[in-house]
Design a protein around this motif. Structure first.
Motif, PDB file in Angstrom:
ATOM      1  N   GLY A   1      53.717  28.918  20.476  1.00 43.15           N
ATOM      2  CA  GLY A   1      53.045  27.867  19.764  1.00 43.15           C
ATOM      3  C   GLY A   1      51.776  27.290  20.543  1.00 43.15           C
ATOM      4  N   LEU A   2      50.886  26.869  19.848  1.00 42.21           N
ATOM      5  CA  LEU A   2      49.658  26.501  20.449  1.00 42.21           C
ATOM      6  C   LEU A   2      49.793  25.099  21.290  1.00 42.21           C
ATOM      7  CD1 LEU A   2      46.658  26.785  20.433  1.00 42.21           C
ATOM      8  CD2 LEU A   2      46.409  25.338  18.652  1.00 42.21           C
ATOM      9  N   ARG A   3      50.424  24.145  20.846  1.00 44.54           N
ATOM     10  CA  ARG A   3      50.848  22.938  21.776  1.00 44.54           C
ATOM     11  C   ARG A   3      51.586  23.282  23.103  1.00 44.54           C
ATOM     12  NH1 ARG A   3      50.344  18.802  22.526  1.00 44.54           N
ATOM     13  NH2 ARG A   3      51.956  17.468  21.679  1.00 44.54           N
ATOM     14  N   ALA A   4      52.363  24.184  22.981  1.00 39.78           N
ATOM     15  CA  ALA A   4      53.341  24.767  23.920  1.00 39.78           C
ATOM     16  C   ALA A   4      52.365  25.337  25.013  1.00 39.78           C
ATOM     17  CB  ALA A   4      54.642  25.527  23.590  1.00 39.78           C
ATOM     18  N   GLY A   5      51.640  26.188  24.336  1.00 34.49           N
ATOM     19  CA  GLY A   5      50.552  27.118  25.185  1.00 34.49           C
ATOM     20  C   GLY A   5      49.937  26.222  25.902  1.00 34.49           C
ATOM     21  N   ALA A   6      49.149  25.257  25.299  1.00 40.16           N
ATOM     22  CA  ALA A   6      48.211  24.415  26.077  1.00 40.16           C
ATOM     23  C   ALA A   6      48.961  23.755  27.338  1.00 40.16           C
ATOM     24  CB  ALA A   6      47.496  23.417  24.877  1.00 40.16           C
ATOM     25  N   VAL A   7      50.015  23.181  26.793  1.00 44.09           N
ATOM     26  CA  VAL A   7      50.781  22.518  27.985  1.00 44.09           C
ATOM     27  C   VAL A   7      51.150  23.614  29.140  1.00 44.09           C
ATOM     28  CG1 VAL A   7      52.854  21.342  28.612  1.00 44.09           C
ATOM     29  CG2 VAL A   7      51.718  20.778  26.387  1.00 44.09           C
ATOM     30  N   ALA A   8      51.390  24.622  28.921  1.00 46.00           N
ATOM     31  CA  ALA A   8      51.766  25.622  29.836  1.00 46.00           C
ATOM     32  C   ALA A   8      50.549  25.918  30.842  1.00 46.00           C
ATOM     33  CB  ALA A   8      52.245  26.903  29.443  1.00 46.00           C
TER      34      ALA A   8
ATOM     35  N   ALA B   1      50.059  23.051  33.097  1.00 48.29           N
ATOM     36  CA  ALA B   1      50.938  23.037  34.128  1.00 48.29           C
ATOM     37  C   ALA B   1      51.081  23.908  35.263  1.00 48.29           C
ATOM     38  CB  ALA B   1      52.164  22.849  33.385  1.00 48.29           C
ATOM     39  N   GLY B   2      50.496  25.077  34.617  1.00 49.53           N
ATOM     40  CA  GLY B   2      50.520  26.170  35.703  1.00 49.53           C
ATOM     41  C   GLY B   2      49.168  26.671  36.320  1.00 49.53           C
ATOM     42  N   ALA B   3      48.204  25.829  36.116  1.00 50.64           N
ATOM     43  CA  ALA B   3      46.653  26.235  36.198  1.00 50.64           C
ATOM     44  C   ALA B   3      46.555  26.774  37.631  1.00 50.64           C
ATOM     45  CB  ALA B   3      45.875  24.746  36.156  1.00 50.64           C
ATOM     46  N   ARG B   4      47.345  26.218  38.890  1.00 55.55           N
ATOM     47  CA  ARG B   4      47.100  26.442  40.074  1.00 55.55           C
ATOM     48  C   ARG B   4      48.171  27.235  40.624  1.00 55.55           C
ATOM     49  NH1 ARG B   4      45.395  21.182  39.575  1.00 55.55           N
ATOM     50  NH2 ARG B   4      42.993  21.069  40.110  1.00 55.55           N
TER      51      ARG B   4
ATOM     52  N   ALA C   1      55.600  21.709  35.419  1.00 54.64           N
ATOM     53  CA  ALA C   1      55.294  22.272  36.467  1.00 54.64           C
ATOM     54  C   ALA C   1      56.549  23.056  37.382  1.00 54.64           C
ATOM     55  CB  ALA C   1      54.586  21.302  37.411  1.00 54.64           C
ATOM     56  N   GLU C   2      57.490  22.392  37.609  1.00 50.52           N
ATOM     57  CA  GLU C   2      58.609  22.689  38.443  1.00 50.52           C
ATOM     58  C   GLU C   2      59.076  23.736  37.867  1.00 50.52           C
ATOM     59  OE1 GLU C   2      61.087  23.148  41.704  1.00 50.52           O
ATOM     60  OE2 GLU C   2      59.329  21.785  41.309  1.00 50.52           O
ATOM     61  N   PRO C   3      59.625  23.919  36.631  1.00 47.12           N
ATOM     62  CA  PRO C   3      60.218  25.321  35.858  1.00 47.12           C
ATOM     63  C   PRO C   3      59.215  26.489  36.149  1.00 47.12           C
ATOM     64  CG  PRO C   3      60.543  23.487  34.691  1.00 47.12           C
ATOM     65  CD  PRO C   3      59.767  22.930  35.569  1.00 47.12           C
ATOM     66  N   ILE C   4      57.930  26.395  36.128  1.00 51.08           N
ATOM     67  CA  ILE C   4      57.004  27.381  36.162  1.00 51.08           C
ATOM     68  C   ILE C   4      57.185  27.921  37.724  1.00 51.08           C
ATOM     69  CG2 ILE C   4      54.404  27.682  36.622  1.00 51.08           C
ATOM     70  CD1 ILE C   4      53.962  26.204  34.055  1.00 51.08           C
ATOM     71  N   ARG C   5      57.328  26.998  38.612  1.00 48.00           N
ATOM     72  CA  ARG C   5      57.222  27.532  39.917  1.00 48.00           C
ATOM     73  C   ARG C   5      58.381  28.541  40.050  1.00 48.00           C
ATOM     74  NH1 ARG C   5      54.855  22.452  41.358  1.00 48.00           N
ATOM     75  NH2 ARG C   5      56.843  21.392  41.541  1.00 48.00           N
ATOM     76  N   GLY C   6      59.558  28.375  39.411  1.00 43.75           N
ATOM     77  CA  GLY C   6      60.597  29.367  39.407  1.00 43.75           C
ATOM     78  C   GLY C   6      60.639  30.757  38.496  1.00 43.75           C
ATOM     79  N   ALA C   7      59.319  30.679  37.996  1.00 45.00           N
ATOM     80  CA  ALA C   7      59.325  31.751  36.983  1.00 45.00           C
ATOM     81  C   ALA C   7      58.782  32.924  37.477  1.00 45.00           C
ATOM     82  CB  ALA C   7      59.031  31.474  35.559  1.00 45.00           C
ATOM     83  N   ASP C   8      58.778  34.112  36.845  1.00 43.05           N
ATOM     84  CA  ASP C   8      58.318  35.385  37.436  1.00 43.05           C
ATOM     85  C   ASP C   8      57.076  35.437  36.273  1.00 43.05           C
ATOM     86  OD1 ASP C   8      59.277  36.393  39.734  1.00 43.05           O
ATOM     87  OD2 ASP C   8      60.994  36.813  38.228  1.00 43.05           O
ATOM     88  N   VAL C   9      57.332  34.988  35.223  1.00 46.44           N
ATOM     89  CA  VAL C   9      56.355  34.827  33.975  1.00 46.44           C
ATOM     90  C   VAL C   9      56.654  33.680  33.029  1.00 46.44           C
ATOM     91  CG1 VAL C   9      57.879  36.393  32.545  1.00 46.44           C
ATOM     92  CG2 VAL C   9      55.394  36.262  32.177  1.00 46.44           C
TER      93      VAL C   9
END
Length: 358
Positions: free
Chosen positions: A87-94, A97-100, A74-82
């Motif tokens: 991979g499917l597993r990484a995609g589901a976690v992402a 984690a970034g749902a909101r 969740a924290e790294p996502i907040r610092g990203a533009d995209v």
């Protein structure tokens, strides 16, 4: 642009692709962070081209570890533009984690989801999460793209997975034969494959039952979890097959090959076959996944899962110089139309813009 690349455990193509994308994006002036398992970061030397943050996404679903990964991402996502998950597993976690957070997510699927009563049900659920939670879903083959479209993905497209820059061989055919301890007249079949179920190497061994009359040695460059059972079978049946392990002289092997073989049960955009095309090699491959889209008419394509057809294809190329020479000419021509690293970078940036990144 601040790009967060996300990947799980990898021992082969996905990790190499992420490393290449990190290098290309950084070279184009973007700030890149890669969230992945520590072992993968070290294996692919990702810190050379990006900032890395540990994220334990394993190759199998695990409720406790996956919940921790969602929290840690969740924290790294907040610092990203995209965010670009691989991979499917990484995609589901992402997605979770970034749902909101509102940060656009692109997911690239590199492999077909596992099947089976229990495993297949779990991964079908992950597919739906990725399809509906990603702004853009890319697949390395048309069947993956169609699957995501069917599951309701908003935007889909074919991923661009280029082979690494072609390297000229350092040795000639005779030097390679000498190293392998075989006569110059012995035909050499080369397989570039991770020793994993998807690569169909038992099928390759089955095919050798019908090739016993040929003066042929098959070498497999690659390592993986099936090494021991494959070696036991080679020894028990006395097959002319050698498991070479990981090699840093792939260009030499390709240049020395009379035929390059892929016995895969499924492929996306096989990098090994792209390398073989660049080397001007004669190819026999199973017609599975995205293989035909990569090789075009520059290969003998045989049905997947059919060892008799595979052995016939190998025999045809090994015993008929005209067939072999024709395939080699077509390989050189086909290689000129394969995707480049510049095209892969442009395609990724287009996907980021389509997802809503600035």
């Amino acid at each position: 642009m601040r790009v967060l690349l996300v990947m799980g455990t990898s021992a082969g193509g996905v990790g190499a692709h992420v490393r290449g994308m990190a290098r290309l994006l950084t070279g184009a002036g973007h700030h890149v962070v890669v969230a992945c398992p520590t072992e993968a970061a070290e294996r692919f030397d990702l810190a050379e081209h990006a900032t890395t943050v540990p994220l334990e996404v394993t190759d199998r679903p695990h409720p406790v570890r996956d919940a921790r990964a969602v929290r840690d991402l969740a924290e790294p996502i907040r610092g990203a533009d995209v965010v670009h998950a691989h991979g499917l597993r990484a995609g589901a976690v992402a997605v979770l984690a970034g749902a909101r957070g509102g940060v656009p997510l692109v997911t690239t699927l590199h492999n077909a989801a596992p099947t089976g009563r229990v495993t297949g049900t779990v991964y079908a659920g992950l597919e739906r999460v990725v399809a509906r939670g990603s702004a853009v879903v890319l697949g390395v083959s048309a069947d993956l793209v169609e699957r995501m479209r069917h599951l309701g993905a908003r935007r889909t497209g074919l991923a661009v997975v280029p082979a690494p820059p072609f390297a000229e061989p350092a040795r000639d055919r005779y030097a390679v034969h000498a190293e392998l301890g075989i006569d110059a007249r012995t035909a050499l079949a080369v397989v570039l494959a991770r020793l994993a179920p998807q690569k169909g190497l038992d099928l390759l061994l089955d095919a050798h039952r019908d090739l016993a009359d040929l003066d042929l040695l098959t070498v497999v460059a690659g390592d993986g979890p099936l090494r021991e059972p494959l070696q036991r079978r080679v020894d028990a049946e006395g097959l002319p097959v050698r498991l070479l392990g990981r090699r840093d002289d792939v260009p030499d092997l390709l240049a020395a090959a009379d035929v390059v073989v892929s016995s895969a049960l499924w492929e996306g955009q096989p990098v090994g076959l792209q390398e073989a095309l660049h080397a001007g090699a004669a190819i026999v491959a199973t017609d599975v996944g995205g293989t035909a889209a990569v090789v075009g008419d520059a290969a003998v394509l045989v049905p997947g899962g059919d060892p008799v057809s595979l052995s016939r294809g190998i025999r045809d190329v090994v015993t008929h110089g005209g067939v072999r020479d024709d395939l080699r000419s077509k390989a050189v021509e086909r290689a000129a139309h394969l995707p480049t690293e510049d095209e892969a970078l442009a395609a990724a940036l287009d996907a980021y813009r389509d997802a809503g990144a600035g």
